[in-house]
Design an enzyme around this catalytic site. Structure first.
Site: not given
Ligand code: DOR
Ligand code: ZN
Length: 353
Positions: A19, A107, A256
């Site tokens: 991210h 996603k 992540d």
């Protein structure tokens, strides 16, 4: 006598789940990832989410500008873009994404599963059939946040129930669809990925390899250890560690890393996400070292991901040194700060090149 310096040199790794956010936050964090990784799969859960190829390409331009501004040399880091699957994603959009050459996955966030997932999918097989068929046809991977959102299901069981309710029917309906089970957190997930037929793989975070759910409550509630899927029991951590270090090509690195400001984490309703971009390879090396499997780090971090995504392996290398490294307490994040995972703790490795 002084011990000889021990260095570990591996092919430069990639981060298959990251991210980066946008705007000033993007500018604050992108240099950390570019320092360690050659490429990263960039998650599309912006507000509003990245639902079209045009939005993904525009986001890519903003990332390239942020890299430039951060002083990262051109060509050093390549963002691999993704789209956010919705009930309305069309087959045409999938084809456009594939033909762009810049979008490498789509996603799936079940609606309401995590940060910025309100626009997610309500009924995958019912509502996304055309997109899934197109993805299977063009070889576009589906990247899955593998948790059900049914409030009746215990938070700690949501991955196992997702396998039964979503993964099994999905794989039956689209046996050739490439699927990455993102941030795998359970023994059930490991077993599923190991035995699944067809092109199925999984990413594993450093925090799920290093910590179990006790970390969330050690000495009080510790919001910087809170992410989704949440940390699980020790038996699950051990299963993940065995999978990551066991030589199977189906498991690869995905941090992540998910920056939230200190204030939004240390909050009555703290955000989910651990910030690990600064020290990702130090964390992974420590995890692999803990079970004497440093020799498996390169396959997990640098080889298995490109093989699954059909991309070339990186040319240059990353060097880690065995040395004491204390994780900083806080880092700048736009007009605030972010607390990196395990701030203030020591690790036994440091990236030196
Ligand atoms: O902990 C998480 N944080 N899990 C996710 O799935 C999303 C992420 C975020 O975007 O903050
Ligand atoms: Zn994520």
């Amino acid at each position: 006598m002084q011990a000889a310096t021990e260095n570990l040199s591996i092919i430069r790794p990639d981060d298959w789940h990251l991210h980066l956010r946008d705007g000033e936050v993007l500018a604050s964090v992108v240099g950390h990832t570019a320092q360690q990784f050659a490429r990263a799969i960039i998650m599309p859960n912006l507000r509003p989410p990245v639902v079209t190829t045009a939005l993904a390409l525009a986001y890519r331009e903003r990332i390239m500008a942020a890299l430039d501004k951060a002083g990262v040399e051109p060509g050093r880091f390549t963002p691999l873009m993704t789209l956010y699957l919705t009930d309305n994603t069309s087959a045409d959009e999938v084809v456009r994404a594939s033909e762009s050459g810049m979008v490498h996955g789509i996603k799936l966030y079940p609606a309401g599963a995590t940060t910025n997932s309100d626009a997610g999918v309500t009924d995958l097989l019912g509502r996304c059939a055309k997109a899934l068929a197109a993805m299977q046809r063009v070889g576009m991977p589906l990247l899955v946040h593998g948790e059900v959102t049914d409030p009746a299901i215990d938070l700690f069981d949501r991955e196992a129930v997702f396998i039964e309710r979503v993964m099994l029917p999905l794989r039956n309906a689209y046996p050739e669809l490439k699927v990455v089970f993102e941030h795998l957190t359970t023994q059930d997930g490991v077993q599923y990925v190991q035995q699944a037929e067809g092109p199925v793989a999984a990413t594993i975070t450093a925090h799920h390899l290093l910590y179990n759910r006790n970390a969330l409550f050690q000495g009080g509630v510790r919001p910087h250890w809170y992410c989704l899927p949440v940390l699980k029991r020790e038996k699950h951590r051990l299963a993940l560690l065995e999978a990551a270090t066991g030589g199977s090509g189906r498991f690869f690195l995905g941090t992540d890393s998910a920056p939230h400001s200190k204030g939004l984490k240390e909050n009555a309703c703290g955000c989910a996400g651990c910030y690990t971009a600064l020290h990702a390879m130090e964390l992974y090396a420590s995890a692999f070292d803990s079970v004497g499997k440093l020799d498996q780090l390169e396959a997990f971090a640098s080889l298995n991901g490109p093989a699954f995504y059909g991309l070339p392996v990186n040319q240059d290398r990353l060097v880690l040194q065995r040395t004491d490294y204390v994780i900083p307490q806080e880092l700048p994040l736009a007009d605030s700060t972010v607390v990196p995972l395990a701030a203030g703790e020591s690790l036994g490795w440091k990236v030196i090149a």
